[in-house]
Design a protein around this motif. Structure first.
Motif, PDB file in Angstrom:
ATOM      1  N   GLU A  66      -4.065 -52.604 -25.302  1.00 33.19           N
ATOM      2  CA  GLU A  66      -5.302 -52.706 -26.089  1.00 33.19           C
ATOM      3  C   GLU A  66      -5.350 -54.031 -26.860  1.00 33.19           C
ATOM      4  O   GLU A  66      -6.415 -54.636 -26.992  1.00 33.19           O
ATOM      5  CB  GLU A  66      -5.416 -51.528 -27.051  1.00 33.19           C
ATOM      6  CG  GLU A  66      -5.747 -50.209 -26.360  1.00 33.19           C
ATOM      7  CD  GLU A  66      -7.046 -50.261 -25.576  1.00 33.19           C
ATOM      8  OE1 GLU A  66      -8.009 -50.895 -26.069  1.00 33.19           O
ATOM      9  OE2 GLU A  66      -7.105 -49.682 -24.480  1.00 33.19           O
ATOM     10  N   ALA A  67      -4.199 -54.472 -27.367  1.00 35.41           N
ATOM     11  CA  ALA A  67      -4.152 -55.748 -28.073  1.00 35.41           C
ATOM     12  C   ALA A  67      -4.484 -56.906 -27.129  1.00 35.41           C
ATOM     13  O   ALA A  67      -5.150 -57.876 -27.508  1.00 35.41           O
ATOM     14  CB  ALA A  67      -2.773 -55.946 -28.699  1.00 35.41           C
ATOM     15  N   ILE A  68      -4.017 -56.792 -25.883  1.00 29.79           N
ATOM     16  CA  ILE A  68      -4.329 -57.814 -24.879  1.00 29.79           C
ATOM     17  C   ILE A  68      -5.826 -57.821 -24.576  1.00 29.79           C
ATOM     18  O   ILE A  68      -6.449 -58.889 -24.486  1.00 29.79           O
ATOM     19  CB  ILE A  68      -3.504 -57.565 -23.599  1.00 29.79           C
ATOM     20  CG1 ILE A  68      -2.027 -57.865 -23.861  1.00 29.79           C
ATOM     21  CG2 ILE A  68      -4.022 -58.427 -22.439  1.00 29.79           C
ATOM     22  CD1 ILE A  68      -1.094 -57.413 -22.759  1.00 29.79           C
ATOM     23  N   PHE A  69      -6.420 -56.638 -24.453  1.00 29.98           N
ATOM     24  CA  PHE A  69      -7.862 -56.558 -24.205  1.00 29.98           C
ATOM     25  C   PHE A  69      -8.650 -57.207 -25.340  1.00 29.98           C
ATOM     26  O   PHE A  69      -9.633 -57.922 -25.110  1.00 29.98           O
ATOM     27  CB  PHE A  69      -8.300 -55.104 -24.040  1.00 29.98           C
ATOM     28  CG  PHE A  69      -7.763 -54.424 -22.812  1.00 29.98           C
ATOM     29  CD1 PHE A  69      -7.406 -55.159 -21.697  1.00 29.98           C
ATOM     30  CD2 PHE A  69      -7.621 -53.046 -22.771  1.00 29.98           C
ATOM     31  CE1 PHE A  69      -6.901 -54.535 -20.559  1.00 29.98           C
ATOM     32  CE2 PHE A  69      -7.133 -52.403 -21.643  1.00 29.98           C
ATOM     33  CZ  PHE A  69      -6.772 -53.156 -20.535  1.00 29.98           C
ATOM     34  N   GLU A  70      -8.244 -56.947 -26.584  1.00 30.91           N
ATOM     35  CA  GLU A  70      -8.932 -57.533 -27.740  1.00 30.91           C
ATOM     36  C   GLU A  70      -8.796 -59.054 -27.715  1.00 30.91           C
ATOM     37  O   GLU A  70      -9.752 -59.766 -28.055  1.00 30.91           O
ATOM     38  CB  GLU A  70      -8.375 -56.951 -29.040  1.00 30.91           C
ATOM     39  CG  GLU A  70      -8.735 -55.504 -29.291  1.00 30.91           C
ATOM     40  CD  GLU A  70     -10.245 -55.289 -29.304  1.00 30.91           C
ATOM     41  OE1 GLU A  70     -10.961 -56.105 -29.928  1.00 30.91           O
ATOM     42  OE2 GLU A  70     -10.716 -54.319 -28.668  1.00 30.91           O
ATOM     43  N   ARG A  71      -7.619 -59.535 -27.347  1.00 34.80           N
ATOM     44  CA  ARG A  71      -7.406 -60.973 -27.278  1.00 34.80           C
ATOM     45  C   ARG A  71      -8.303 -61.584 -26.190  1.00 34.80           C
ATOM     46  O   ARG A  71      -8.880 -62.673 -26.386  1.00 34.80           O
ATOM     47  CB  ARG A  71      -5.928 -61.243 -26.957  1.00 34.80           C
ATOM     48  CG  ARG A  71      -5.570 -62.682 -26.670  1.00 34.80           C
ATOM     49  CD  ARG A  71      -5.457 -63.508 -27.896  1.00 34.80           C
ATOM     50  NE  ARG A  71      -4.960 -64.846 -27.581  1.00 34.80           N
ATOM     51  CZ  ARG A  71      -5.217 -65.927 -28.273  1.00 34.80           C
ATOM     52  NH1 ARG A  71      -5.957 -65.856 -29.383  1.00 34.80           N
ATOM     53  NH2 ARG A  71      -4.732 -67.093 -27.943  1.00 34.80           N
ATOM     54  N   ILE A  72      -8.457 -60.896 -25.068  1.00 36.88           N
ATOM     55  CA  ILE A  72      -9.356 -61.379 -24.002  1.00 36.88           C
ATOM     56  C   ILE A  72     -10.782 -61.480 -24.526  1.00 36.88           C
ATOM     57  O   ILE A  72     -11.480 -62.485 -24.314  1.00 36.88           O
ATOM     58  CB  ILE A  72      -9.280 -60.436 -22.781  1.00 36.88           C
ATOM     59  CG1 ILE A  72      -7.912 -60.507 -22.114  1.00 36.88           C
ATOM     60  CG2 ILE A  72     -10.380 -60.802 -21.763  1.00 36.88           C
ATOM     61  CD1 ILE A  72      -7.683 -59.453 -21.066  1.00 36.88           C
ATOM     62  N   LYS A  73     -11.227 -60.452 -25.226  1.00 33.56           N
ATOM     63  CA  LYS A  73     -12.587 -60.457 -25.785  1.00 33.56           C
ATOM     64  C   LYS A  73     -12.780 -61.630 -26.744  1.00 33.56           C
ATOM     65  O   LYS A  73     -13.800 -62.325 -26.698  1.00 33.56           O
ATOM     66  CB  LYS A  73     -12.866 -59.142 -26.511  1.00 33.56           C
ATOM     67  CG  LYS A  73     -12.946 -57.927 -25.621  1.00 33.56           C
ATOM     68  CD  LYS A  73     -13.117 -56.657 -26.469  1.00 33.56           C
ATOM     69  CE  LYS A  73     -13.070 -55.397 -25.654  1.00 33.56           C
ATOM     70  NZ  LYS A  73     -13.115 -54.177 -26.500  1.00 33.56           N
ATOM     71  N   ASP A  74     -11.795 -61.856 -27.608  1.00 37.57           N
ATOM     72  CA  ASP A  74     -11.887 -62.947 -28.594  1.00 37.57           C
ATOM     73  C   ASP A  74     -11.980 -64.301 -27.880  1.00 37.57           C
ATOM     74  O   ASP A  74     -12.799 -65.161 -28.269  1.00 37.57           O
ATOM     75  CB  ASP A  74     -10.669 -62.940 -29.507  1.00 37.57           C
ATOM     76  CG  ASP A  74     -10.674 -61.750 -30.478  1.00 37.57           C
ATOM     77  OD1 ASP A  74     -11.756 -61.144 -30.645  1.00 37.57           O
ATOM     78  OD2 ASP A  74      -9.611 -61.445 -31.045  1.00 37.57           O
ATOM     79  N   LEU A  75     -11.154 -64.502 -26.854  1.00 33.22           N
ATOM     80  CA  LEU A  75     -11.169 -65.782 -26.156  1.00 33.22           C
ATOM     81  C   LEU A  75     -12.470 -65.983 -25.381  1.00 33.22           C
ATOM     82  O   LEU A  75     -12.993 -67.088 -25.308  1.00 33.22           O
ATOM     83  CB  LEU A  75      -9.964 -65.871 -25.200  1.00 33.22           C
ATOM     84  CG  LEU A  75      -8.595 -66.014 -25.860  1.00 33.22           C
ATOM     85  CD1 LEU A  75      -7.486 -65.980 -24.815  1.00 33.22           C
ATOM     86  CD2 LEU A  75      -8.502 -67.323 -26.652  1.00 33.22           C
ATOM     87  N   ARG A  76     -12.999 -64.915 -24.819  1.00 31.89           N
ATOM     88  CA  ARG A  76     -14.242 -65.022 -24.073  1.00 31.89           C
ATOM     89  C   ARG A  76     -15.423 -65.328 -24.995  1.00 31.89           C
ATOM     90  O   ARG A  76     -16.369 -66.014 -24.608  1.00 31.89           O
ATOM     91  CB  ARG A  76     -14.513 -63.730 -23.298  1.00 31.89           C
ATOM     92  CG  ARG A  76     -13.623 -63.556 -22.074  1.00 31.89           C
ATOM     93  CD  ARG A  76     -13.837 -64.629 -21.054  1.00 31.89           C
ATOM     94  NE  ARG A  76     -15.216 -64.637 -20.536  1.00 31.89           N
ATOM     95  CZ  ARG A  76     -15.790 -65.635 -19.901  1.00 31.89           C
ATOM     96  NH1 ARG A  76     -15.126 -66.768 -19.706  1.00 31.89           N
ATOM     97  NH2 ARG A  76     -17.035 -65.536 -19.468  1.00 31.89           N
TER      98      ARG A  76
END
Length: 334
Positions: free
Chosen positions: A323-333
């Motif tokens: 879930e932390a990785i998914f949030e990081r993906i969202k932030d970078l996008r």
């Protein structure tokens, strides 16, 4: 093309100024074709052109199956035997390794009188007495460009296959997906290597290692893929219990990230594999543009390239990590 780094000049100066007669060559743990090709290519190059030095390449025996097809035919070196340097002063050359903790044979690096690092990772720590890091498609491509071409041809004509040129070609082919990610500089390198005797068809055999059992494992793993974030991100996760029950090894799951990344509707893919209890090994792939996976993984302690990176993490809550990785993906996008 002009050399940005003169290997021969730097190597001779390192050996003579420190009065050394032995050099150990190292790569990273779980060596892939690029690490193997860079290490072995330099080892053969040095042995032919600098016969006054003892050359000792070392690769961990957890090497990928493809490059091992060539290494096991080597008539000069056995890089799976640990070098005996007892009582010696020696230099170390490290290839295709960004951070010290991922180095195979780290004890040799720490005991060396002098060290040189040749790498292509943006995440390189800048370690070593001499550090030449240039971001490129393959470390072996960097090795090609820093060597004297007449000396490389000499090293190729004076030895039987596999030669220095064969190994450098191997590294380039393996790290570019059979030239799928080749740039102009990459194509120039492989054309030049072919011109001095490398047979493309021989090296391409290292790219094809599937047997019926491995294809069946891939099918099983692909059926486990989940898609998230509007279907743009796909992942496969295998815990220790399942890996034992279904006899899934890291070698089985490792290629899955690349297969998923190459799907037209997938922008980012990754695999998560529990090697030991609570110890996870993850591989991430993208095109490097939709998202930079090196940047994605930096806060988690992982890294690599913009399009290919890895992460090792100890956690008893892999869902939270994901879930932390998914949030990081969202932030970078965003």
């Amino acid at each position: 093309m002009p050399k940005e780094f003169d290997f021969d000049k730097e190597f001779e100066n390192m050996m003579t100024s420190n009065k050394l007669d032995t050099v150990v060559l190292l790569g990273h743990i779980n060596p892939d074709g690029d690490a193997a090709g860079s290490v072995m290519g330099l080892a053969h190059y040095i042995k032919v052109n600098y016969p006054q030095y003892e050359v000792l390449p070392y690769l961990a025996d957890t090497i990928d199956k493809g490059p091992n097809k060539i290494i096991k035919t080597d008539k000069v070196f056995n890089p799976f035997e640990k070098p005996n340097v007892e009582g010696k002063k020696f230099a170390v050359i490290v290839c295709d390794n960004a951070v010290i903790v991922r180095m195979a044979g780290r004890e040799y690096y720490e005991a060396a009188t002098a060290s040189m690092v040749i790498d292509h990772h943006a995440s390189n720590e800048g370690y070593g007495n001499i550090n030449y890091t240039k971001v490129s498609e393959a470390c072996a491509e960097n090795v090609f460009y820093i060597l004297d071409k007449n000396s490389l041809e000499k090293a190729t004509t004076l030895e039987l296959h596999p030669t220095a040129a064969d190994y450098i070609y191997l590294g380039i082919i393996q790290d570019t997906g059979g030239l799928a990610r080749a740039k102009e500089s990459t194509l120039y390198a492989v054309m030049t290597l072919q011109g001095i005797g490398v047979k493309h068809s021989d090296i391409m055999k290292t790219m094809h290692n599937d047997m019926l059992e491995s294809l069946q494992k891939k099918a099983l793993l692909l059926n486990k893929a989940f898609c998230v974030l509007d279907g743009k991100v796909a992942y496969v996760c295998v815990d220790q219990k399942e890996s034992k029950e279904k006899e899934i090894r890291y070698e089985d799951i490792h290629p899955i990230a690349e297969i998923l990344r190459d799907c037209e509707d997938i922008e980012l893919s990754f695999t998560m594999y529990e090697e030991a209890e609570n110890k996870w090994r993850c591989s991430f792939r993208s095109d490097g543009e939709w998202i930079d996976v090196n940047e994605l993984l930096t806060p988690f302690g992982g890294g690599g390239h913009a399009a290919a990176a890895g992460l090792k993490k100890t956690t008893d809550d892999v869902e939270k990590l994901r879930e932390a990785i998914f949030e990081r993906i969202k932030d970078l996008r965003e």
